[in-house]
Enzyme design. Structure first.
Site, mmCIF file in Angstrom:
data_model
loop_
_atom_site.group_PDB
_atom_site.id
_atom_site.type_symbol
_atom_site.label_atom_id
_atom_site.label_comp_id
_atom_site.label_asym_id
_atom_site.label_seq_id
_atom_site.Cartn_x
_atom_site.Cartn_y
_atom_site.Cartn_z
ATOM 1 N N HIS A 102 0.835 -1.205 0.000
ATOM 2 C CA HIS A 102 0.000 0.000 0.000
ATOM 3 C C HIS A 102 0.876 1.264 0.000
ATOM 4 C CE1 HIS A 102 -3.417 2.354 2.228
ATOM 5 N NE2 HIS A 102 -3.252 2.743 0.989
ATOM 6 N N GLU A 105 2.375 1.567 -3.340
ATOM 7 C CA GLU A 105 1.399 2.101 -4.310
ATOM 8 C C GLU A 105 1.384 3.632 -4.246
ATOM 9 O OE1 GLU A 105 -2.743 3.707 -3.996
ATOM 10 O OE2 GLU A 105 -2.818 1.677 -3.169
ATOM 11 N N HIS A 106 1.463 4.191 -3.027
ATOM 12 C CA HIS A 106 1.501 5.656 -2.889
ATOM 13 C C HIS A 106 2.825 6.227 -3.383
ATOM 14 C CE1 HIS A 106 -1.982 6.826 -0.112
ATOM 15 N NE2 HIS A 106 -2.143 5.529 -0.286
ATOM 16 N N GLU A 203 -4.359 7.172 6.973
ATOM 17 C CA GLU A 203 -5.438 6.548 6.204
ATOM 18 C C GLU A 203 -5.865 5.243 6.887
ATOM 19 O OE1 GLU A 203 -6.273 4.284 1.952
ATOM 20 O OE2 GLU A 203 -4.413 5.409 2.162
#
Length: 1025
Positions: A102, A105-106, A203
């Site tokens: 994750h 991905e950012h 998040e």
């Protein structure tokens, strides 16, 4: 963006997959014809064609290829749809919960070799006319999709996406910003305490404040305890700070390789061009490797297991004493067996969907819980699928009873099977989903095939849905006990099943905060003084990098001149059926008819308004005419694509204190079922059943539970709605019908022991709303079917004519607006005008059990047709991209934030934000930035591109002409708005910022949803809820 299992296209359950020819372009040769000419074995730009398959049901031709050198897999779906899509997917199988896929991905989206500027992803949002741009991390893959209707734009975005995925910079600074870092609370003050910061860190803290999400995560981790599914791929907040920058780079090197990639393209652009660009810009630079990312089968348990987890109590739960969840989850077969997956997904719907299903009857109707558990039914997003069944909102003492009911219901299904009519209804639903055309068909396809293809299933087989339907019918014919045998095998005799319960813990949030504090102290404890100095200096460096004006000139961009100067006209005809105005719109709807009716609220006594959303949600679910609610549900599934009612508040396009209020009836059906669909509506008008108290209680509970669950997901929307409450009459009504006021009201209704007063109220509302005297209709269908549809509508209107009563409006201030400005036929919409409405300032704080905030400030400005409206739209977009994104997300660590213009209000917002009042000063600084005029022509052009990509996003045939029908905005008005957008200048942006947003000029409302806040409690200017 982290994507939880539940949300990944639950195969056939909640998604209408099938797409949309956004613009029906006539080409000399169609995309499908071109694709059909490829031959297996043919070599194109380093790829070899493997197979070419026509899929006529979906109007597409699939071409499957592999890359010769690296073995990368490729699927192209050629279809005459101008909304072209690209997606690349990597199988990402983490073995810990640090959130490495994750955070990666950012971080890959923060700059690459060819595009080294910071954050090219967010910058491209404003340099393109994309209709979609995002990235998703699922449990076992990471996917990067975009779509656009412009060929040059496609090449630009493809170049940026390929470079980001295969050649990212992965700078340490980007890892700190996007992943996690230790930093002084105030980066400019070395004496302020050290805290954890980072976009993904916040998040995931926000994601785990949602109890449904917590439950789903535990369920998956515990049902598949032996490999990648036992960890949190998005990142467990307390494990995220264990990830190092080195580990991040290592994960990229092993997983983001063409040999571990699947490429998908869709639409009407030529395949060769895509292959050539992908080969030249990325694949030619790699050799084949063995990525070794396969997920092994989960070893089967020899006996069932039980487990228990805790969560935070929900302040808005319909019944505070009943907050437990219990669910039984079964491990099923491998998802790459397409037919087995199709069968189990259908079986799941038969078992749990709608009031006729056995589990609905056994678990929902006795009112033991408020709704099914947050994870329910078939889930094909992991290599081996699962099926879950259970309840949320139940009392702890009912645990054994629920387990008993589940196993008894499975026995009953094996005994008696399913009625044939229910199976027919389900197959009818699939037929409608295949005919219905959505605007983002390419994206739906990409998500639909992702999981199975990720584990080497055949994506083409998945697209051939009709083959599965035919095989299903045949198998059932040959063995009528086919489905019962499956139930016996997968549920009754399956020892790999987990029973997971969850209960609230009063100190859950304190425990979490304490664990985070301990983790933090442990990290700090290990630091020397020079480490702390180093952290302070790095914090300043990051702040400086975030504050520096970025040079994005290396990125490709479209120009404002690439935008179409005019909009295509959507012709509509206005006429009447038995005196009721009707708008007819001829569209290529693929054999479906779409019906809408707007019914005014003008005659409804104001004390009943709060009940209208409840009325909308139950009026099509309580039974009608000669049908009880089960039969009604069955008929709807057999004869329609769904029937629903929703509230509508439409601000006037010329005056802020005028609006139209109503409810919208919507339904669709296959042409042959038109009489049936209208017959169901007439029964709802003439004879709805509101008297079944137990049924109403079930619907009220489900509705209250759904609203309570939705806040942690859409908190910013609730904050914006509340902030706008006292600024316009429409804003006030929006809060009543769809804001926190409605959430609290539904909680109160759910707590009532006696619903008889609610039933009396619903009956009163029906008399006012379902009244042909104050309604208008719209029909979208094919030209061939229009006259037939008009005749059916006419007879429907005659059937319900007895409900026609001339009732006095509650308010005297009704203004009539012609439905068609160019026509003086006298057909009109009736709006409410509150000329003496007094807007007022109000700051509201809702204390909720979240570790993050949702914040909004709204300012009263001007309506749609005012000449300043366009400038405010561009300003909101530019302020978001050029100022607020940096302040709120990059520096502040919130998951998102920005400004938007709509409904006469200019609204600032932030999403999953670690800060509270500090963000309000970021909003203020945004206004100062705009007033100072420190932005360039390039900034303005980028904001224009971004606004136009939204204005010109594709519209499905079902929805053409709807803007005009609902809000009276004609093509001519849209074209005027378009010309004003083109005409926006530097001067007009500074002027509107000064005129409407400056401190002295503005009337604003503020709302914050978030955890307990001492400073706000002590400040008398805040109202604390």
């Amino acid at each position: 963006m982290f994507r939880q299992t539940k949300a990944v296209l639950q195969k056939l359950r909640s998604v209408s997959f099938y797409g949309q020819q956004s613009t029906w372009r006539l080409k000399s040769t169609s995309a499908i014809e071109r694709a059909s000419q490829y031959r297996p074995g043919q070599k194109i730009h380093g790829f070899t064609v493997r197979e070419v398959v026509a899929v006529p049901d979906l109007f597409l031709t699939a071409v499957k290829l592999t890359h010769d050198k690296t073995g990368a897999q490729y699927l192209h779906a050629a279809r005459d749809d101008s909304n072209n899509l690209f997606s690349v997917l990597f199988r990402t199988t983490p073995m810990d919960s640090t959130g490495v896929p994750h955070i990666l991905e950012h971080t890959v989206l923060c700059g690459s070799e060819k595009y080294p500027c910071r954050d090219p992803f967010f910058k491209m949002l404003n340099r393109s006319l994309s209709t979609f741009m995002n990235a998703f991390t699922a449990s076992d893959y990471t996917m990067y999709p975009f779509s656009t209707q412009n060929g040059k734009d496609f090449q630009n975005l493809l170049s940026v996406y390929l470079d980001a995925a295969f050649f990212p910079c992965l700078r340490e600074q980007d890892f700190w910003q996007e992943g996690w870092r230790l930093e002084n609370e105030n980066p400019t003050d070395p004496n302020s305490p050290l805290v954890f910061k980072g976009v993904v860190f916040n998040e995931m803290k926000g994601a785990f404040s949602d109890n449904e999400r917590v439950y789903a995560q535990h369920l998956q981790n515990k049902l598949y305890p032996d490999h990648t599914y036992s960890v949190v791929s998005g990142g467990e907040p307390l494990a995220i700070p264990d990830l190092t920058w080195e580990q991040l780079k290592q994960f990229h090197a092993t997983h983001y390789h063409p040999s571990n990639a699947r490429f998908f393209t869709y639409g009407d652009l030529p395949l060769e061009q895509h292959l050539k660009q992908i080969e030249e810009e990325a694949l030619s630079k790699f050799e084949r490797i063995n990525p070794n990312t396969e997920v092994p089968p989960q070893p089967h348990w020899s006996s069932p297991r039980e487990d228990h987890v805790t969560c935070s109590p929900d302040a808005l739960a319909p019944d505070p004493a009943r907050q437990n969840t219990l669910c039984v989850s079964y491990l099923l077969g491998d998802i790459t067996d397409t037919f087995e997956g199709f069968t189990l997904s259908l079986l799941s719907s038969l078992m749990i969907s709608g009031p006729n299903s056995p589990f609905y009857k056994a678990l929902i109707e006795p009112n033991i819980g408020t709704d099914f558990s947050s994870v329910v039914g078939y889930d094909g997003s992991t290599k081996e699928a699962s099926f879950s069944i259970g309840l949320q909102g139940m009392a702890e003492e009912d645990t054994e009873r629920v387990k008993q009911i589940i196993s008894q219901t499975i026995n009953d299904i094996i005994e008696s099977g399913f009625e044939e009519e229910r199976i027919d209804a389900l197959l009818h639903k699939i037929q409608i989903q295949m005919k219905h055309q959505s605007t983002n068909f390419g994206l739906s396809l990409a998500s639909y095939i992702a999981s199975s293809w990720n584990h080497d299933g055949d994506p083409v087989e998945l697209l051939q849905i009709n083959d599965s339907v035919a095989k299903f019918k045949q198998t059932l014919k040959e063995n009528p006990r086919f489905l019962q045998d499956k139930v016996k095998h997968y549920f009754k005799e399956n020892t790999h099943r987990l029973t997971l319960s969850m209960s609230p813990d009063e100190v859950y949030l304190e425990k979490q905060a304490k664990a985070e504090e301990e983790k933090l102290q442990k990290k700090i404890h290990a630091l020397s003084d020079s480490d702390k100095k180093d952290i302070y200096e790095k914090g300043l460096e990051l702040l400086a990098a975030q504050s520096k004006t970025q040079d994005a000139s290396c990125l490709p961009a479209l120009k404002v001149s690439d935008i179409e100067p005019t909009i295509p006209v959507t012709p509509v005809q206005i006429s009447t059926a038995v005196g009721v105005p009707v708008q007819y719109c001829e569209q290529p709807t693929n054999g479906l008819v779409y019906f809408r009716a707007m019914c005014s609220l003008n005659t409804l006594p104001e004390d009943l308004r709060l009940y209208v959303p409840l009325f909308c949600s139950v009026v099509t679910k309580m039974g009608c005419g000669g049908l009880d609610y089960r039969q009604q549900s069955q008929q709807m599934e057999l004869r329609t694509g769904g029937m629903s009612v929703s509230t509508q508040v439409v601000p006037d396009s010329t005056q802020l204190d005028m609006y139209e209020q109503g409810v919208l009836l919507s339904s669709s059906c296959l042409e042959r079922n038109l009489p049936h669909m209208f017959h169901l509506w007439s029964d709802i008008f003439n004879n709805p059943h509101f008297d079944e108290v137990e049924r109403l209680r079930v619907l009220v509970m489900m509705s209250a539970q759904e609203l309570a669950n939705g806040i942690s997901y859409s908190g910013h929307m609730y904050a914006m709605t509340r902030a706008g409450r006292h600024l316009t009459p429409a804003g006030d009504l929006n809060e009543t019908l769809g804001g926190m006021e409605q959430v609290k009201f539904m909680k109160r209704v759910a707590e009532l022991s006696d619903l008889s007063q609610v039933i009396r109220t619903l009956v009163r509302i029906k008399k006012h709303l379902l009244n042909p005297d104050n309604m208008r209709c719209a029909i979208n269908t094919t030209p061939q079917k229009m006259s037939d549809t008009a005749a059916q509508l006419e007879s429907f209107m005659k059937d319900v004519a007895d409900n026609r009563k001339e009732r006095k409006p509650v308010r005297s201030n009704i203004i009539e607006r012609p439905l068609d400005p160019s026509d003086v036929s006298g057909l009109s919409r009736k709006l409410i005008s509150e000329q003496n409405f007094q807007p007022c300032q109000m700051k509201t704080f809702f204390q909720l059990p979240f570790p993050v905030h949702f914040i909004s400030e709204s300012i009263r400005t001007v309506p749609f047709s005012h000449h300043d409206y366009a400038s405010l739209c561009i300003l909101a977009r530019m302020m978001t991209a050029k100022f607020l994104h940096g302040e709120i997300r990059e520096k502040g660590g919130a998951y998102g934030g920005g400004a938007r213009m709509g409904g006469g209000l200019f609204s600032f917002y932030s999403y999953r934000d670690p800060n509270s009042v500090q963000t309000l000063s970021a909003f203020r600084r945004g206004v100062d930035w705009a007033k100072s005029g420190q932005f360039t022509q390039q900034d303005i052009d980028e904001a224009k591109l971004s606004v136009f990509s939204a204005v010109d996003s594709p519209v499905a045939p079902a929805d053409k002409g709807m803007g005009r029908f609902l809000s009276g905005v004609t093509d001519e008005m849209k074209q005027n708005h378009r010309e004003r957008l083109f005409a926006v200048t530097h001067q007009s942006l500074v002027e509107v910022a000064e005129r409407y947003l400056g401190v002295g000029q503005r009337t604003c409302g503020v709302a914050i949803l978030g955890p307990e806040n001492e400073a706000i409690k002590k400040d008398p200017s805040w109202i604390v809820k």
